[in-house]
Design an enzyme around this catalytic site. Structure first.
Site, PDB file in Angstrom:
ATOM      1  N   GLU A 173      37.009 -34.135 -15.710  1.00 46.66           N
ATOM      2  CA  GLU A 173      37.055 -35.515 -15.210  1.00 46.66           C
ATOM      3  C   GLU A 173      38.079 -36.378 -15.960  1.00 46.66           C
ATOM      4  OE1 GLU A 173      35.082 -37.306 -12.540  1.00 46.66           O
ATOM      5  OE2 GLU A 173      36.954 -38.296 -13.067  1.00 46.66           O
ATOM      6  N   GLY A 201      41.571 -41.203 -16.609  1.00 48.58           N
ATOM      7  CA  GLY A 201      40.768 -41.457 -17.814  1.00 48.58           C
ATOM      8  C   GLY A 201      39.289 -41.620 -17.534  1.00 48.58           C
ATOM      9  N   LYS A 246      48.411 -35.350 -11.899  1.00 47.88           N
ATOM     10  CA  LYS A 246      47.150 -35.954 -11.441  1.00 47.88           C
ATOM     11  C   LYS A 246      47.085 -35.969  -9.915  1.00 47.88           C
ATOM     12  CE  LYS A 246      46.729 -38.758 -15.603  1.00 47.88           C
ATOM     13  NZ  LYS A 246      47.216 -39.978 -16.269  1.00 47.88           N
TER      14      LYS A 246
HETATM   15  N1  LIG Z   1      45.541 -40.313 -24.666  1.00 48.15           N
HETATM   16  C1  LIG Z   1      45.075 -40.556 -23.461  1.00 48.15           C
HETATM   17  O1  LIG Z   1      44.946 -41.720 -23.048  1.00 48.15           O
HETATM   18  C2  LIG Z   1      44.646 -39.433 -22.571  1.00 48.15           C
HETATM   19  C3  LIG Z   1      43.956 -39.748 -21.389  1.00 48.15           C
HETATM   20  C4  LIG Z   1      43.551 -38.712 -20.536  1.00 48.15           C
HETATM   21  C5  LIG Z   1      43.847 -37.410 -20.851  1.00 48.15           C
HETATM   22  N2  LIG Z   1      44.545 -37.135 -21.987  1.00 48.15           N
HETATM   23  C6  LIG Z   1      44.819 -35.732 -22.287  1.00 48.15           C
HETATM   24  O2  LIG Z   1      44.055 -35.363 -23.423  1.00 48.15           O
HETATM   25  C7  LIG Z   1      44.750 -34.365 -24.154  1.00 48.15           C
HETATM   26  C8  LIG Z   1      44.935 -34.843 -25.584  1.00 48.15           C
HETATM   27  O3  LIG Z   1      45.673 -36.038 -25.568  1.00 48.15           O
HETATM   28  P1  LIG Z   1      45.797 -36.968 -26.874  1.00 48.15           P
HETATM   29  O4  LIG Z   1      46.297 -38.268 -26.399  1.00 48.15           O
HETATM   30  O5  LIG Z   1      44.559 -36.916 -27.671  1.00 48.15           O
HETATM   31  O6  LIG Z   1      46.980 -36.198 -27.624  1.00 48.15           O
HETATM   32  P2  LIG Z   1      47.306 -36.184 -29.179  1.00 48.15           P
HETATM   33  O7  LIG Z   1      48.695 -35.705 -29.317  1.00 48.15           O
HETATM   34  O8  LIG Z   1      46.915 -37.479 -29.808  1.00 48.15           O
HETATM   35  O9  LIG Z   1      46.278 -35.069 -29.716  1.00 48.15           O
HETATM   36  C9  LIG Z   1      46.449 -33.702 -29.561  1.00 48.15           C
HETATM   37  C10 LIG Z   1      46.104 -33.059 -30.908  1.00 48.15           C
HETATM   38  O10 LIG Z   1      46.106 -31.655 -30.781  1.00 48.15           O
HETATM   39  C11 LIG Z   1      46.638 -31.132 -31.988  1.00 48.15           C
HETATM   40  N3  LIG Z   1      47.094 -29.766 -31.758  1.00 48.15           N
HETATM   41  C12 LIG Z   1      48.245 -29.334 -31.209  1.00 48.15           C
HETATM   42  N4  LIG Z   1      48.285 -27.979 -31.198  1.00 48.15           N
HETATM   43  C13 LIG Z   1      47.136 -27.566 -31.737  1.00 48.15           C
HETATM   44  C14 LIG Z   1      46.590 -26.279 -31.989  1.00 48.15           C
HETATM   45  N5  LIG Z   1      47.257 -25.166 -31.680  1.00 48.15           N
HETATM   46  N6  LIG Z   1      45.371 -26.201 -32.561  1.00 48.15           N
HETATM   47  C15 LIG Z   1      44.697 -27.316 -32.877  1.00 48.15           C
HETATM   48  N7  LIG Z   1      45.157 -28.565 -32.664  1.00 48.15           N
HETATM   49  C16 LIG Z   1      46.363 -28.678 -32.109  1.00 48.15           C
HETATM   50  C17 LIG Z   1      47.735 -32.084 -32.370  1.00 48.15           C
HETATM   51  O11 LIG Z   1      48.015 -31.974 -33.756  1.00 48.15           O
HETATM   52  C18 LIG Z   1      47.116 -33.420 -31.991  1.00 48.15           C
HETATM   53  O12 LIG Z   1      46.413 -34.006 -33.079  1.00 48.15           O
HETATM   54  C19 LIG Z   1      46.051 -34.123 -23.375  1.00 48.15           C
HETATM   55  O13 LIG Z   1      45.846 -33.055 -22.477  1.00 48.15           O
HETATM   56  C20 LIG Z   1      46.247 -35.418 -22.630  1.00 48.15           C
HETATM   57  O14 LIG Z   1      47.008 -35.251 -21.473  1.00 48.15           O
HETATM   58  C21 LIG Z   1      44.944 -38.108 -22.869  1.00 48.15           C
HETATM   59  N1  LIG Z   2      49.519 -40.663 -20.685  1.00 50.07           N
HETATM   60  C1  LIG Z   2      48.482 -40.864 -19.736  1.00 50.07           C
HETATM   61  C2  LIG Z   2      47.146 -40.722 -20.392  1.00 50.07           C
HETATM   62  C3  LIG Z   2      46.004 -40.748 -19.413  1.00 50.07           C
HETATM   63  O1  LIG Z   2      45.963 -39.604 -18.653  1.00 50.07           O
HETATM   64  C4  LIG Z   2      48.618 -42.244 -19.141  1.00 50.07           C
HETATM   65  O2  LIG Z   2      49.397 -43.037 -19.645  1.00 50.07           O
HETATM   66  O3  LIG Z   2      47.962 -42.522 -18.137  1.00 50.07           O
HETATM   67 NA    NA Z   3      38.512 -39.629 -14.584  1.00 46.09          NA
END
Ligand SMILES: NC(=O)c1ccc[n+]([C@@H]2O[C@H](COP(=O)([O-])OP(=O)(O)OC[C@H]3O[C@@H](n4cnc5c(N)ncnc54)[C@H](O)[C@@H]3O)[C@@H](O)[C@H]2O)c1
Ligand SMILES: N[C@@H](CCO)C(=O)O
Ligand code: NA
Length: 445
Positions: free
Chosen positions: A135, A140, A211
């Site tokens: 989800e 988000g 998405k």
């Molecule tokens: N930030 C958002 O608003 C948001 C919203 C929806 C979905 N997402 C998704 O969530 C996921 C994470 O996003 P985020 O914003 O937290 O990214 P981020 O870069 O802040 O966090 C990812 C973490 O994974 C770690 N990492 C990388 N390779 C690794 C490995 N091999 N083993 C262990 N850790 C490892 C990195 O060091 C980093 O701390 C992504 O798929 C992103 O698309 C993010």
């Molecule tokens: N990078 C993405 C995070 C949420 O999926 C955004 O800005 O919407």
């Molecule tokens: Na959602």
């Protein structure tokens, strides 16, 4: 294969402890009592995979829970649930597949991976008899995938249109409301944790396209991957485009548009030869349109279906805590299924619909053209539109010294007709430059 005694806690491995992962860990801790009551068993942290043990992070964790060996963690027998919040294709794909093979249920926020190779993951989940929920991958915190998968499972969805990228909405909103520059607004979105690790994924529309593919697959029960999506980002949107939109009473938004195009129909109501069209691009929409009021990093998704009519989903589309909310909701769902020995709905892609090329999409165009200010120019420009079968809705002319700017808004036509018109205009002697071309959405043809 994991063996969990009936009353033992369910053990969860979190992969990645960045913006989202750190908030997942925090919520798991802060809400442990409520989560246990909702699931029927406590959820206990088995380990957190990180890239560097000594990296600063937003949550305190005992050293013995941290590991840099993500593959080892998901292969452990005492792990029942895995949360993948690393992002990207590899190693995330291998880790999810390994987790499923070892009998864990998986929750992921990884739209890039799901849109590129979802079917491999869904088949692995099916084979393992486990859940794969995601989800958080689209919009988000907004519940949108579960409504499409479950609440609307008895209806026929015909259109999904949304603002599904928080970063680009934040940037466009700042450019419109405060006149901020592109780079400055993007930096602010990055600081707030909205942007992907590489913000190119946001500004070039890859994130929104992933998405859109996920939304279209669920909405139309057919496999749509990222490469099926026509994609344009916001890097070419200029301050002049935004000003031009404002003069027309419009605002510029990056839209994801998923449409079901009716087929010939054999009368049995299935419309088996209906096709899908999926596109992501910036567009002007009237300021009176509900999507125009979606500000900052908020997201909104409109769903149109035959029986329900129009539904709108709105909320925070990015950021650590909102995204963690969606992850935890999924985690409770898959954990409950473990407790009751059931599985949630899997992939539903029985329809196998064709994906239409962008040229067949029906859109309207806003075209700003610098022309010589002399007799007959307007007629020449109008002829270019009519030669390609494109009807003009409005023309506005602003005179300058020895040239003029024409702003033409067309009626609905195919994208191919409109693109040919713009090409034609560029070749005309009287046209000095086509300064802005943007699609217009959210108005009657
Ligand atoms: N930030 C958002 O608003 C948001 C919203 C929806 C979905 N997402 C998704 O969530 C996921 C994470 O996003 P985020 O914003 O937290 O990214 P981020 O870069 O802040 O966090 C990812 C973490 O994974 C770690 N990492 C990388 N390779 C690794 C490995 N091999 N083993 C262990 N850790 C490892 C990195 O060091 C980093 O701390 C992504 O798929 C992103 O698309 C993010
Ligand atoms: N990078 C993405 C995070 C949420 O999926 C955004 O800005 O919407
Ligand atoms: Na959602």
């Amino acid at each position: 294969m994991t063996r969990t005694p009936p009353d033992a806690p369910l053990r969860v491995a979190v992969l990645g402890c960045g913006v989202v992962g750190s908030q997942v860990v925090r919520l798991l801790r802060d809400q442990a009592g409520d989560l246990a009551a909702r699931v029927g068993r406590p959820i206990e942290l088995a380990g957190v995979a990180v890239r560097r043990l000594d990296a600063p992070r937003d949550v305190d964790l005992p050293a013995d829970l941290l590991t840099t060996d993500a593959l080892g963690l998901v292969s452990r027998d005492d792990v029942d649930l895995v949360v993948e919040v690393i992002g990207g294709i590899e190693p995330a794909r291998t880790l999810i597949l390994t987790a499923l093979e070892h009998g864990a249920s998986v929750v992921s926020a990884n739209k890039a991976l799901l849109a590129e190779d979802g079917p491999t993951l869904f088949e692995a989940a099916e084979k393992a008899g486990r859940d794969l929920y995601y989800e958080a991958a689209v919009a988000g915190a907004i519940p949108i995938l579960r409504p499409l998968r479950e609440s609307l499972a008895g209806d026929r969805v015909t259109r999904v249109i949304g603002i599904v990228n928080g970063t680009t909405n934040f940037v466009l909103d700042k450019m419109d409301s405060s006149g901020a520059g592109f780079a400055e607004a993007l930096e602010e979105a990055q600081d707030l944790g909205y942007a992907e690790a590489d913000p190119t994924a946001d500004v070039e529309g890859f994130d929104a396209a992933a998405k859109a593919a996920i939304l279209a697959s669920l909405a139309f029960h057919s496999r749509v991957t990222a490469s099926d999506v026509h994609r344009e980002g916001i890097t070419e949107v200029t301050a002049a485009d935004i000003a031009s939109a404002r003069e027309m009473g419009c605002v510029v938004k990056l839209l994801a548009i998923c449409e079901l195009r009716p087929g010939s129909g054999d009368g049995d109501g299935d419309d088996e030869d209906a096709a899908v069209a999926v596109r992501v691009h910036p567009a002007m929409i009237p300021r009176t349109h509900p999507l125009a009021s979606v500000r900052e990093a908020y997201n909104a998704v409109f769903v149109e279906s035959e029986a329900a009519g129009q539904l709108m989903f709105y909320g925070p589309g990015a950021g650590g805590p909102p995204t963690a909310s969606a992850v935890l909701g999924d985690l409770v769902g898959v954990a409950r299924n473990r407790v009751t020995g059931t599985r949630g709905a899997g992939e539903s892609a029985y329809a196998d619909r064709a994906v239409l090329p962008m040229g067949e999409a029906r859109t309207r165009y806003h075209v700003a053209i610098d022309v010589d200010d002399r007799a007959g120019v307007l007629a020449t420009v109008a002829t270019a539109f009519s030669e390609h079968g494109v009807s003009i809705q409005t023309v506005r002319q602003e005179g300058r010294d020895d040239d003029a700017q024409l702003v033409v808004v067309s009626h609905g036509a195919t994208d191919a007709q409109l693109a040919a018109t713009v090409e034609h205009l560029r070749g005309l002697d009287v046209v000095r430059e086509v300064t802005s071309v943007m699609r217009v959405e959210g108005v009657e043809e």
